[in-house]
Scaffold this motif. Structure first.
Motif, PDB file in Angstrom:
ATOM      1  N   GLU A  22       0.836  -1.197   0.000  1.00 11.97           N
ATOM      2  CA  GLU A  22       0.000   0.000   0.000  1.00 11.97           C
ATOM      3  C   GLU A  22       0.871   1.246   0.000  1.00 11.97           C
ATOM      4  O   GLU A  22       1.904   1.311   0.650  1.00 11.97           O
ATOM      5  CB  GLU A  22      -0.900   0.021   1.251  1.00 11.97           C
ATOM      6  N   GLN A  23       0.396   2.245  -0.738  1.00 10.30           N
ATOM      7  CA  GLN A  23       1.111   3.517  -0.767  1.00 10.30           C
ATOM      8  C   GLN A  23       0.585   4.511   0.261  1.00 10.30           C
ATOM      9  O   GLN A  23       1.076   5.621   0.376  1.00 10.30           O
ATOM     10  CB  GLN A  23       0.994   4.134  -2.176  1.00 10.30           C
ATOM     11  N   ALA A  24      -0.440   4.105   1.009  1.00 15.24           N
ATOM     12  CA  ALA A  24      -0.948   4.878   2.147  1.00 15.24           C
ATOM     13  C   ALA A  24      -1.314   6.311   1.761  1.00 15.24           C
ATOM     14  O   ALA A  24      -1.090   7.249   2.518  1.00 15.24           O
ATOM     15  CB  ALA A  24       0.085   4.897   3.280  1.00 15.24           C
ATOM     16  N   GLU A  25      -1.925   6.483   0.573  1.00 16.05           N
ATOM     17  CA  GLU A  25      -2.389   7.809   0.145  1.00 16.05           C
ATOM     18  C   GLU A  25      -1.255   8.826   0.115  1.00 16.05           C
ATOM     19  O   GLU A  25      -1.470  10.029   0.234  1.00 16.05           O
ATOM     20  CB  GLU A  25      -3.497   8.318   1.090  1.00 16.05           C
ATOM     21  N   GLY A  26       0.000   8.374  -0.018  1.00 18.84           N
ATOM     22  CA  GLY A  26       1.147   9.257   0.143  1.00 18.84           C
ATOM     23  C   GLY A  26       1.128  10.477  -0.755  1.00 18.84           C
ATOM     24  O   GLY A  26       1.499  11.572  -0.348  1.00 18.84           O
ATOM     25  N   LEU A  27       0.690  10.302  -2.014  1.00 20.23           N
ATOM     26  CA  LEU A  27       0.719  11.420  -2.936  1.00 20.23           C
ATOM     27  C   LEU A  27      -0.328  12.471  -2.591  1.00 20.23           C
ATOM     28  O   LEU A  27      -0.242  13.605  -3.067  1.00 20.23           O
ATOM     29  CB  LEU A  27       0.504  10.901  -4.370  1.00 20.23           C
ATOM     30  N   ARG A  28      -1.312  12.113  -1.788  1.00 21.82           N
ATOM     31  CA  ARG A  28      -2.384  13.049  -1.458  1.00 21.82           C
ATOM     32  C   ARG A  28      -2.160  13.741  -0.122  1.00 21.82           C
ATOM     33  O   ARG A  28      -2.931  14.597   0.267  1.00 21.82           O
ATOM     34  CB  ARG A  28      -3.720  12.300  -1.451  1.00 21.82           C
ATOM     35  N   HIS A  29      -1.131  13.366   0.594  1.00 21.33           N
ATOM     36  CA  HIS A  29      -0.860  13.985   1.888  1.00 21.33           C
ATOM     37  C   HIS A  29       0.105  15.153   1.721  1.00 21.33           C
ATOM     38  O   HIS A  29       1.246  14.955   1.293  1.00 21.33           O
ATOM     39  CB  HIS A  29      -0.266  12.962   2.866  1.00 21.33           C
ATOM     40  N   PRO A  30      -0.311  16.348   2.067  1.00 17.86           N
ATOM     41  CA  PRO A  30       0.571  17.506   1.902  1.00 17.86           C
ATOM     42  C   PRO A  30       1.741  17.533   2.877  1.00 17.86           C
ATOM     43  O   PRO A  30       2.740  18.190   2.622  1.00 17.86           O
ATOM     44  CB  PRO A  30      -0.363  18.702   2.130  1.00 17.86           C
ATOM     45  N   LEU A  31       1.613  16.813   4.007  1.00 21.81           N
ATOM     46  CA  LEU A  31       2.665  16.817   5.026  1.00 21.81           C
ATOM     47  C   LEU A  31       3.099  15.382   5.325  1.00 21.81           C
ATOM     48  O   LEU A  31       2.792  14.816   6.375  1.00 21.81           O
ATOM     49  CB  LEU A  31       2.180  17.506   6.310  1.00 21.81           C
ATOM     50  N   PRO A  32       3.838  14.753   4.403  1.00 20.75           N
ATOM     51  CA  PRO A  32       4.282  13.369   4.638  1.00 20.75           C
ATOM     52  C   PRO A  32       5.430  13.312   5.632  1.00 20.75           C
ATOM     53  O   PRO A  32       6.210  14.255   5.770  1.00 20.75           O
ATOM     54  CB  PRO A  32       4.739  12.916   3.250  1.00 20.75           C
ATOM     55  N   TYR A  33       5.506  12.191   6.340  1.00 25.44           N
ATOM     56  CA  TYR A  33       6.629  11.930   7.239  1.00 25.44           C
ATOM     57  C   TYR A  33       6.758  10.425   7.393  1.00 25.44           C
ATOM     58  O   TYR A  33       5.775   9.691   7.247  1.00 25.44           O
ATOM     59  CB  TYR A  33       6.424  12.597   8.613  1.00 25.44           C
ATOM     60  N   SER A  34       7.960   9.968   7.679  1.00 24.41           N
ATOM     61  CA  SER A  34       8.171   8.531   7.845  1.00 24.41           C
ATOM     62  C   SER A  34       8.783   8.182   9.191  1.00 24.41           C
ATOM     63  O   SER A  34       9.007   7.009   9.478  1.00 24.41           O
ATOM     64  CB  SER A  34       9.069   7.983   6.722  1.00 24.41           C
ATOM     65  N   SER A  35       9.066   9.186  10.017  1.00 22.46           N
ATOM     66  CA  SER A  35       9.651   8.938  11.334  1.00 22.46           C
ATOM     67  C   SER A  35       9.191  10.030  12.293  1.00 22.46           C
ATOM     68  O   SER A  35       8.706  11.090  11.875  1.00 22.46           O
ATOM     69  CB  SER A  35      11.181   8.937  11.257  1.00 22.46           C
ATOM     70  N   ALA A  36       9.370   9.787  13.578  1.00 23.06           N
ATOM     71  CA  ALA A  36       9.034  10.800  14.570  1.00 23.06           C
ATOM     72  C   ALA A  36       9.927  12.022  14.419  1.00 23.06           C
ATOM     73  O   ALA A  36       9.490  13.159  14.636  1.00 23.06           O
ATOM     74  CB  ALA A  36       9.159  10.215  15.979  1.00 23.06           C
ATOM     75  N   LEU A  88      11.476   8.341  20.383  1.00 23.13           N
ATOM     76  CA  LEU A  88      10.360   7.485  19.995  1.00 23.13           C
ATOM     77  C   LEU A  88      10.757   6.589  18.827  1.00 23.13           C
ATOM     78  O   LEU A  88      10.392   5.407  18.787  1.00 23.13           O
ATOM     79  CB  LEU A  88       9.141   8.343  19.623  1.00 23.13           C
ATOM     80  N   ASP A  89      11.508   7.120  17.870  1.00 29.17           N
ATOM     81  CA  ASP A  89      11.971   6.295  16.753  1.00 29.17           C
ATOM     82  C   ASP A  89      12.813   5.114  17.243  1.00 29.17           C
ATOM     83  O   ASP A  89      12.679   3.986  16.753  1.00 29.17           O
ATOM     84  CB  ASP A  89      12.811   7.137  15.783  1.00 29.17           C
ATOM     85  N   THR A  90      13.665   5.373  18.233  1.00 26.82           N
ATOM     86  CA  THR A  90      14.529   4.312  18.761  1.00 26.82           C
ATOM     87  C   THR A  90      13.720   3.231  19.452  1.00 26.82           C
ATOM     88  O   THR A  90      13.973   2.028  19.277  1.00 26.82           O
ATOM     89  CB  THR A  90      15.561   4.901  19.734  1.00 26.82           C
ATOM     90  N   VAL A  91      12.734   3.634  20.231  1.00 28.75           N
ATOM     91  CA  VAL A  91      11.959   2.638  20.972  1.00 28.75           C
ATOM     92  C   VAL A  91      11.055   1.842  20.032  1.00 28.75           C
ATOM     93  O   VAL A  91      10.818   0.643  20.245  1.00 28.75           O
ATOM     94  CB  VAL A  91      11.175   3.287  22.124  1.00 28.75           C
TER      95      VAL A  91
END
Length: 458
Positions: free
Chosen positions: A164-178, A425-428
């Motif tokens: 799944e691409q998780a609606e990525g192209l439609r999200h104006p504020l994407p992020y992949s980590s804390a 949070l990313d580490t945990v």
């Protein structure tokens, strides 16, 4: 690829007792027959079989998985079905066969052996796997065969489908980590809930996301109310008595006496017990992010509304958005599936979501929110999933109540700091992923280790 998953997908209205073992398989079975209908092959089907592998096979009976499969084949959906129509859908099949209408229209005959449990067979795609086969007049070769994975929280993935691409192209504020989420908050001068809000509006519109969040909360609130007022014993061989109604009555008595101690924590426990007793009975619940951990977010949300001055419905919307922003990180970078990561992936994730969300509505900064979520997750690392008798009852129900308390404690502890802390949070989350990989299979929703083998069931 963005981590963000909509709150309307993470918090899905369904039925108990398990998002991965009940909701997911029901969706998979319905998807299978809908595909047959779309391809024009449904009328040629005379028989359907289903094999449940790995964790679905190991604890499927206690979680009602075969019933969910038959209900899904009949066209029922988790969000609007009558839970009574699901209970016994498979167990009630007669020895000579019972008519089941595929997709609600095409009649076939099914028997209980048409759904088999194969716990020793584990497919490489995920511990929760199931293969559906549709048969015609020729018993030698199925008309269609598909394998699905129930990957946690009611989400399913068909073998062979692209990720799944998780609606990525439609999200104006994407992020992949804390870290990326915190950077967005810093650059824009906003908080976790604001980032989630902008992403949601881009997909659902303002009216759509407000209506969706309110529907989720009302379903959670109804579940709490039902659990607080429904007496009796939960289904299954353990004979677990519902405790939430008695706790509610006692707390109401205490609260009438103004000299009695503060009861806020005990009310928090009662809210969580109520939800998970409803879940264990197969009632209407909201995945948050799973059914096994469904009591924590509603309990902390009710705590906020009842005991925090100035709390309101707008605060609940911000609470749910913040929780979804945190859950998205866990889902992308680790897991929310007990069969994949143990209970740390379910209750630990829900506790982190609730802690960060409560911190946010109490006025926490982005770094305090991140700290609260990290504290909550850190202190669930290594938590096993070993349900006694394969039922989502012991230790699952009490575990939600204790985790709700942990979430409140983590939020308030974080508010006393400035957000600076050693473990991110990313580490945990990464540590939780690694711990899940290292955890023995018998401690991951198979009922083959831990409490499940050390508690006398009857």
């Amino acid at each position: 690829m963005t981590a963000f998953v909509s709150a309307l997908d993470l918090f899905s209205i369904g039925i108990g007792p398990s998002s991965s073992h009940t909701v997911g398989p029901m969706r998979a079975a319905r998807t299978f027959v809908e595909g047959l209908a779309a391809d024009g092959r449904l009328e040629g089907v005379r028989r359907v079989t289903c094999s449940l592998y790995g964790s679905l096979g190991a604890t499927g009976l206690g979680h009602g998985t075969p019933d969910a499969v038959v209900a899904g084949l009949a066209g029922l959906t988790p969000h609007d079905c009558d839970p009574d129509e699901v209970r016994g859908a498979w167990a009630g099949l007669g020895t000579d066969g019972t008519e089941v209408r595929l997709a609600g229209t095409h009649p076939i005959t099914m028997t209980r052996p048409d759904v088999t449990l194969e716990p020793r067979t584990r497919l490489p795609g995920h511990p929760n796997a199931m293969t559906l086969q549709a048969w015609g007049d020729d018993d030698a070769l199925p008309i269609a065969e598909e394998t699905y994975y129930s990957v946690g929280g009611g989400f399913i993935r068909r073998e062979g489908d692209a990720p799944e691409q998780a609606e990525g192209l439609r999200h104006p504020l994407p992020y992949s980590s804390a870290a990326e989420l915190l950077d967005l908050c810093d650059r824009l001068g906003v908080n976790f809930c604001d980032v989630a809000w902008r992403n949601e509006v881009a997909v659902h519109g303002e009216e759509g996301i407000v209506a969706g969040l309110d529907a989720i909360w009302w379903a959670m609130a109804e579940c709490v109310a039902n659990g607080l007022h429904t007496e009796g014993t939960l289904p299954g061989i353990l004979g677990v008595k519902r405790r939430a109604p008695e706790v509610r009555r006692r707390l109401e008595e205490y609260d009438r006496d103004e000299h009695v101690r503060d009861t806020s924590t005990e009310w928090l426990h009662s809210f969580a017990l109520a939800v998970n007793e409803e879940n264990a009975s197969g009632g209407r619940v909201v995945t948050a992010p799973t059914n096994g951990a469904a009591g924590i977010i509603p309990a902390v949300g009710h705590y906020y509304l009842r005991f925090v001055p100035g709390a309101d419905q707008e605060g609940i919307r911000r609470f749910l958005l913040t929780a979804a922003a945190i859950a998205s990180l866990v889902k992308k970078n680790a897991s929310i599936s007990g069969a994949e990561g143990g209970c740390q992936a379910e209750v630990g994730s829900a506790c982190a979501m609730a802690a960060g969300a409560l911190c946010g509505v109490l006025g926490g900064t982005p770094r305090q929110i991140e700290n609260a979520a990290e504290i909550a997750m850190e202190h669930h690392l290594g938590l096993t999933c070993d349900p006694v008798a394969g039922l989502v009852q012991v230790p699952c129900i009490e575990r939600n109540a204790i985790a709700a308390s942990t979430a409140v404690s983590a939020a308030r502890l974080a508010l006393h700091g400035d957000g600076t802390h050693i473990v991110s949070l990313d580490t945990v989350i990464e540590t939780m992923r690694q711990t899940g990989l290292d955890m023995m299979t018998k401690y991951k929703e198979t009922s083959e280790g831990g409490l499940a083998v050390n508690v006398i069931e009857c």
